[in-house]
Structures are given as structure tokens and as C-alpha cells.
Design a protein around this motif. Structure first.
Motif, PDB file in Angstrom:
ATOM      1  N   ALA A   1       0.825  -1.211   0.000  1.00 12.68           N
ATOM      2  CA  ALA A   1       0.000   0.000   0.000  1.00 12.68           C
ATOM      3  C   ALA A   1       0.864   1.268   0.000  1.00 12.68           C
ATOM      4  CB  ALA A   1      -0.930   0.005   1.200  1.00 12.68           C
ATOM      5  N   LYS A   2       2.121   1.144   0.384  1.00 14.47           N
ATOM      6  CA  LYS A   2       3.038   2.285   0.424  1.00 14.47           C
ATOM      7  C   LYS A   2       3.608   2.624  -0.956  1.00 14.47           C
ATOM      8  CE  LYS A   2       4.423   1.007   5.101  1.00 14.47           C
ATOM      9  NZ  LYS A   2       5.530   0.479   5.922  1.00 14.47           N
ATOM     10  N   PHE A   3       3.401   1.755  -1.931  1.00 17.22           N
ATOM     11  CA  PHE A   3       3.961   1.941  -3.270  1.00 17.22           C
ATOM     12  C   PHE A   3       2.866   2.318  -4.260  1.00 17.22           C
ATOM     13  CE2 PHE A   3       6.904  -0.885  -1.140  1.00 17.22           C
ATOM     14  CZ  PHE A   3       8.140  -0.381  -1.504  1.00 17.22           C
ATOM     15  N   THR A   4       3.005   3.457  -4.869  1.00 18.08           N
ATOM     16  CA  THR A   4       2.003   3.905  -5.834  1.00 18.08           C
ATOM     17  C   THR A   4       2.157   3.229  -7.197  1.00 18.08           C
ATOM     18  OG1 THR A   4       3.390   5.778  -6.479  1.00 18.08           O
ATOM     19  CG2 THR A   4       1.753   6.154  -4.738  1.00 18.08           C
ATOM     20  N   ASN A   5       3.275   2.550  -7.418  1.00 20.52           N
ATOM     21  CA  ASN A   5       3.502   1.917  -8.725  1.00 20.52           C
ATOM     22  C   ASN A   5       3.049   0.453  -8.782  1.00 20.52           C
ATOM     23  OD1 ASN A   5       5.689   1.219  -6.999  1.00 20.52           O
ATOM     24  ND2 ASN A   5       6.967   0.727  -8.769  1.00 20.52           N
ATOM     25  N   ILE A   6       2.446  -0.056  -7.705  1.00 22.05           N
ATOM     26  CA  ILE A   6       1.914  -1.426  -7.724  1.00 22.05           C
ATOM     27  C   ILE A   6       0.444  -1.366  -8.100  1.00 22.05           C
ATOM     28  CG2 ILE A   6       1.428  -3.506  -6.395  1.00 22.05           C
ATOM     29  CD1 ILE A   6       3.824  -2.857  -4.626  1.00 22.05           C
ATOM     30  N   ASN A   7       0.111  -1.965  -9.239  1.00 21.76           N
ATOM     31  CA  ASN A   7      -1.283  -2.012  -9.690  1.00 21.76           C
ATOM     32  C   ASN A   7      -2.043  -3.164  -9.051  1.00 21.76           C
ATOM     33  OD1 ASN A   7      -0.886   0.195 -11.470  1.00 21.76           O
ATOM     34  ND2 ASN A   7       0.037  -1.197 -12.953  1.00 21.76           N
ATOM     35  N   ASN A   8      -1.425  -4.337  -9.004  1.00 20.32           N
ATOM     36  CA  ASN A   8      -2.039  -5.541  -8.440  1.00 20.32           C
ATOM     37  C   ASN A   8      -0.949  -6.465  -7.929  1.00 20.32           C
ATOM     38  OD1 ASN A   8      -4.995  -5.379  -9.031  1.00 20.32           O
ATOM     39  ND2 ASN A   8      -4.241  -5.220 -11.145  1.00 20.32           N
ATOM     40  N   ALA A   9      -1.331  -7.328  -7.000  1.00 16.46           N
ATOM     41  CA  ALA A   9      -0.430  -8.372  -6.501  1.00 16.46           C
ATOM     42  C   ALA A   9      -1.190  -9.695  -6.515  1.00 16.46           C
ATOM     43  CB  ALA A   9       0.047  -8.030  -5.093  1.00 16.46           C
ATOM     44  N   TYR A  10      -0.482 -10.763  -6.847  1.00 19.39           N
ATOM     45  CA  TYR A  10      -1.092 -12.077  -6.977  1.00 19.39           C
ATOM     46  C   TYR A  10      -0.296 -13.088  -6.150  1.00 19.39           C
ATOM     47  CZ  TYR A  10      -2.984  -9.700 -11.061  1.00 19.39           C
ATOM     48  OH  TYR A  10      -3.587  -8.798 -11.891  1.00 19.39           O
ATOM     49  N   LEU A  11      -1.002 -13.996  -5.506  1.00 18.09           N
ATOM     50  CA  LEU A  11      -0.381 -15.033  -4.689  1.00 18.09           C
ATOM     51  C   LEU A  11      -0.500 -16.371  -5.402  1.00 18.09           C
ATOM     52  CD1 LEU A  11       0.719 -16.108  -1.906  1.00 18.09           C
ATOM     53  CD2 LEU A  11      -1.683 -16.435  -1.302  1.00 18.09           C
ATOM     54  N   GLY A  12       0.578 -17.118  -5.420  1.00 15.98           N
ATOM     55  CA  GLY A  12       0.547 -18.446  -6.009  1.00 15.98           C
ATOM     56  C   GLY A  12       1.555 -19.363  -5.343  1.00 15.98           C
ATOM     57  N   TRP A  13       1.655 -20.552  -5.877  1.00 16.13           N
ATOM     58  CA  TRP A  13       2.562 -21.590  -5.412  1.00 16.13           C
ATOM     59  C   TRP A  13       3.254 -22.126  -6.644  1.00 16.13           C
ATOM     60  CZ3 TRP A  13       4.079 -22.753  -0.711  1.00 16.13           C
ATOM     61  CH2 TRP A  13       4.621 -23.989  -0.421  1.00 16.13           C
ATOM     62  N   MET A  14       4.580 -22.269  -6.607  1.00 17.89           N
ATOM     63  CA  MET A  14       5.336 -22.648  -7.792  1.00 17.89           C
ATOM     64  C   MET A  14       6.295 -23.787  -7.484  1.00 17.89           C
ATOM     65  SD  MET A  14       7.937 -20.257  -9.932  1.00 17.89           S
ATOM     66  CE  MET A  14       9.370 -21.007 -10.637  1.00 17.89           C
ATOM     67  N   HIS A  15       6.458 -24.652  -8.472  1.00 20.54           N
ATOM     68  CA  HIS A  15       7.485 -25.689  -8.382  1.00 20.54           C
ATOM     69  C   HIS A  15       8.101 -25.883  -9.759  1.00 20.54           C
ATOM     70  CE1 HIS A  15       8.869 -30.043  -8.013  1.00 20.54           C
ATOM     71  NE2 HIS A  15       9.686 -29.306  -7.311  1.00 20.54           N
ATOM     72  N   ASP A  16       9.421 -25.841  -9.794  1.00 21.46           N
ATOM     73  CA  ASP A  16      10.171 -26.113 -11.012  1.00 21.46           C
ATOM     74  C   ASP A  16      10.843 -27.469 -10.813  1.00 21.46           C
ATOM     75  OD1 ASP A  16      11.934 -26.364 -13.116  1.00 21.46           O
ATOM     76  OD2 ASP A  16      12.837 -24.387 -12.855  1.00 21.46           O
ATOM     77  N   PRO A  17      10.251 -28.540 -11.368  1.00 18.71           N
ATOM     78  CA  PRO A  17      10.795 -29.880 -11.146  1.00 18.71           C
ATOM     79  C   PRO A  17      12.193 -30.099 -11.735  1.00 18.71           C
ATOM     80  CG  PRO A  17       8.730 -29.981 -12.407  1.00 18.71           C
ATOM     81  CD  PRO A  17       9.045 -28.542 -12.154  1.00 18.71           C
ATOM     82  N   SER A  18      12.657 -29.183 -12.594  1.00 18.83           N
ATOM     83  CA  SER A  18      13.982 -29.343 -13.195  1.00 18.83           C
ATOM     84  C   SER A  18      15.099 -28.845 -12.265  1.00 18.83           C
ATOM     85  CB  SER A  18      14.051 -28.613 -14.540  1.00 18.83           C
ATOM     86  OG  SER A  18      14.017 -27.209 -14.352  1.00 18.83           O
ATOM     87  N   THR A  19      14.738 -28.306 -11.104  1.00 22.05           N
ATOM     88  CA  THR A  19      15.732 -27.810 -10.144  1.00 22.05           C
ATOM     89  C   THR A  19      15.575 -28.538  -8.814  1.00 22.05           C
ATOM     90  OG1 THR A  19      14.352 -26.085  -9.139  1.00 22.05           O
ATOM     91  CG2 THR A  19      15.521 -25.511 -11.173  1.00 22.05           C
ATOM     92  N   ASN A  20      16.493 -28.280  -7.903  1.00 23.91           N
ATOM     93  CA  ASN A  20      16.377 -28.855  -6.560  1.00 23.91           C
ATOM     94  C   ASN A  20      15.698 -27.869  -5.598  1.00 23.91           C
ATOM     95  OD1 ASN A  20      18.390 -26.973  -6.341  1.00 23.91           O
ATOM     96  ND2 ASN A  20      19.864 -28.314  -5.344  1.00 23.91           N
ATOM     97  N   ILE A  21      15.119 -26.803  -6.129  1.00 25.91           N
ATOM     98  CA  ILE A  21      14.416 -25.816  -5.322  1.00 25.91           C
ATOM     99  C   ILE A  21      13.045 -26.383  -4.959  1.00 25.91           C
ATOM    100  CG2 ILE A  21      13.451 -23.481  -5.277  1.00 25.91           C
ATOM    101  CD1 ILE A  21      15.595 -22.726  -7.393  1.00 25.91           C
TER     102      ILE A  21
ATOM    103  N   ILE B   1      11.140  -3.805 -10.082  1.00 26.88           N
ATOM    104  CA  ILE B   1      10.624  -4.622  -8.985  1.00 26.88           C
ATOM    105  C   ILE B   1      11.626  -4.739  -7.826  1.00 26.88           C
ATOM    106  CG2 ILE B   1      11.452  -6.824  -9.912  1.00 26.88           C
ATOM    107  CD1 ILE B   1       8.803  -8.072  -8.950  1.00 26.88           C
ATOM    108  N   ASN B   2      12.913  -4.547  -8.112  1.00 27.03           N
ATOM    109  CA  ASN B   2      13.947  -4.807  -7.116  1.00 27.03           C
ATOM    110  C   ASN B   2      13.828  -3.948  -5.864  1.00 27.03           C
ATOM    111  OD1 ASN B   2      15.268  -6.930  -8.473  1.00 27.03           O
ATOM    112  ND2 ASN B   2      16.211  -5.454  -9.829  1.00 27.03           N
ATOM    113  N   HIS B   3      13.488  -2.671  -6.008  1.00 27.29           N
ATOM    114  CA  HIS B   3      13.381  -1.824  -4.819  1.00 27.29           C
ATOM    115  C   HIS B   3      12.223  -2.266  -3.923  1.00 27.29           C
ATOM    116  CE1 HIS B   3      10.389   0.237  -7.298  1.00 27.29           C
ATOM    117  NE2 HIS B   3       9.950   0.826  -6.204  1.00 27.29           N
ATOM    118  N   ILE B   4      11.178  -2.819  -4.521  1.00 27.86           N
ATOM    119  CA  ILE B   4      10.048  -3.328  -3.732  1.00 27.86           C
ATOM    120  C   ILE B   4      10.467  -4.579  -2.971  1.00 27.86           C
ATOM    121  CG2 ILE B   4       7.728  -4.300  -3.858  1.00 27.86           C
ATOM    122  CD1 ILE B   4       7.314  -2.470  -6.346  1.00 27.86           C
ATOM    123  N   ILE B   5      11.165  -5.478  -3.641  1.00 29.37           N
ATOM    124  CA  ILE B   5      11.624  -6.708  -2.988  1.00 29.37           C
ATOM    125  C   ILE B   5      12.515  -6.378  -1.791  1.00 29.37           C
ATOM    126  CG2 ILE B   5      13.021  -8.797  -3.264  1.00 29.37           C
ATOM    127  CD1 ILE B   5      12.088  -8.786  -6.240  1.00 29.37           C
TER     128      ILE B   5
END
Length: 104
Positions: free
Chosen positions: A36-56, A70-74
Motif C-alpha cells: 500500500a506504500k507503493f504507488t507503482n503497484i497495480n495488483n499483486a497475486y499469490l501463487g505456489w510454484m514448483h520447477d521440477p527441473s531444479t532442486n528448489i 521490482i527490485n526496490h520493492i523486494i
């Protein structure tokens, strides 16, 4: 502060995306307050991800429909949410466009 890493996919990659089985209430509430502090964010979405080709392991992904970098927000929200993460938890932030999907 938890380290921030950037992963770049150079080739098309098939990943599994869905909704988290365990909704991260504290993380979502904290991110709502911070975003809410950032005027440049239009929307945010929540999800769950898995990349089976990695060990992550499967993990939360936050898609941000934003104007600009996006980096300054992160960096701004990283220390706010780390209190809710376990040692091995991962959260991905990706830049999105509501018309095009994930950008990058």
C-alpha cells in the motif's frame, strides 16, 4: 536479513503453478500493508510454484503488476516478511503484466 537471489531462465521452462495449500496469512497481511506504500503497484497475486527441473522446493510466488523496477520493492519488503519464514522457506517475486502474464 535473508539473502536475495535472482534466478533468470534463459530457455522456456515448464513449471507447476497453483495456489498454496496452506495460506500464508501473516505474509499476505504484511505484504498488503507494505504494498500500500507503493504507488507503482497495480495488483499483486499469490501463487505456489514448483520447477521440477531444479532442486528448489515448491514455494510461494508473488506476482506484481507494477510500473518500473521490482527490485526496490523486494528489498523494501524482504525484512518485513522474513519473521514469518522458516529457515528453508523461499518466496519468489516476479514482475507481471495483467494482460501478458509474467514478464522477464
Amino acid at each position: 536479513m535473508r539473502p536475495i537471489k535472482t534466478i533468470e531462465y534463459k530457455n522456456d521452462t515448464i513449471v507447476k503453478i497453483g495456489q498454496p495449500a496452506n495460506y500464508p496469512i501473516e505474509i499476505v497481511e504484511t505484504l498488503k500493508e507494505e504494498f500500500a506504500k507503493f504507488t507503482n503497484i497495480n495488483n499483486a497475486y499469490l501463487g505456489w510454484m514448483h520447477d521440477p527441473s531444479t532442486n528448489i522446493p515448491p514455494h510461494v510466488i508473488i506476482g506484481l503488476d507494477i510500473v518500473g523496477d521490482i527490485n526496490h520493492i523486494i528489498h523494501a519488503v524482504n525484512n518485513k516478511i522474513e519473521q514469518f519464514l522458516k529457515q528453508r522457506d523461499i518466496i519468489d517475486f516476479v514482475k507481471m503484466d495483467s494482460n501478458e502474464g509474467i514478464i522477464g
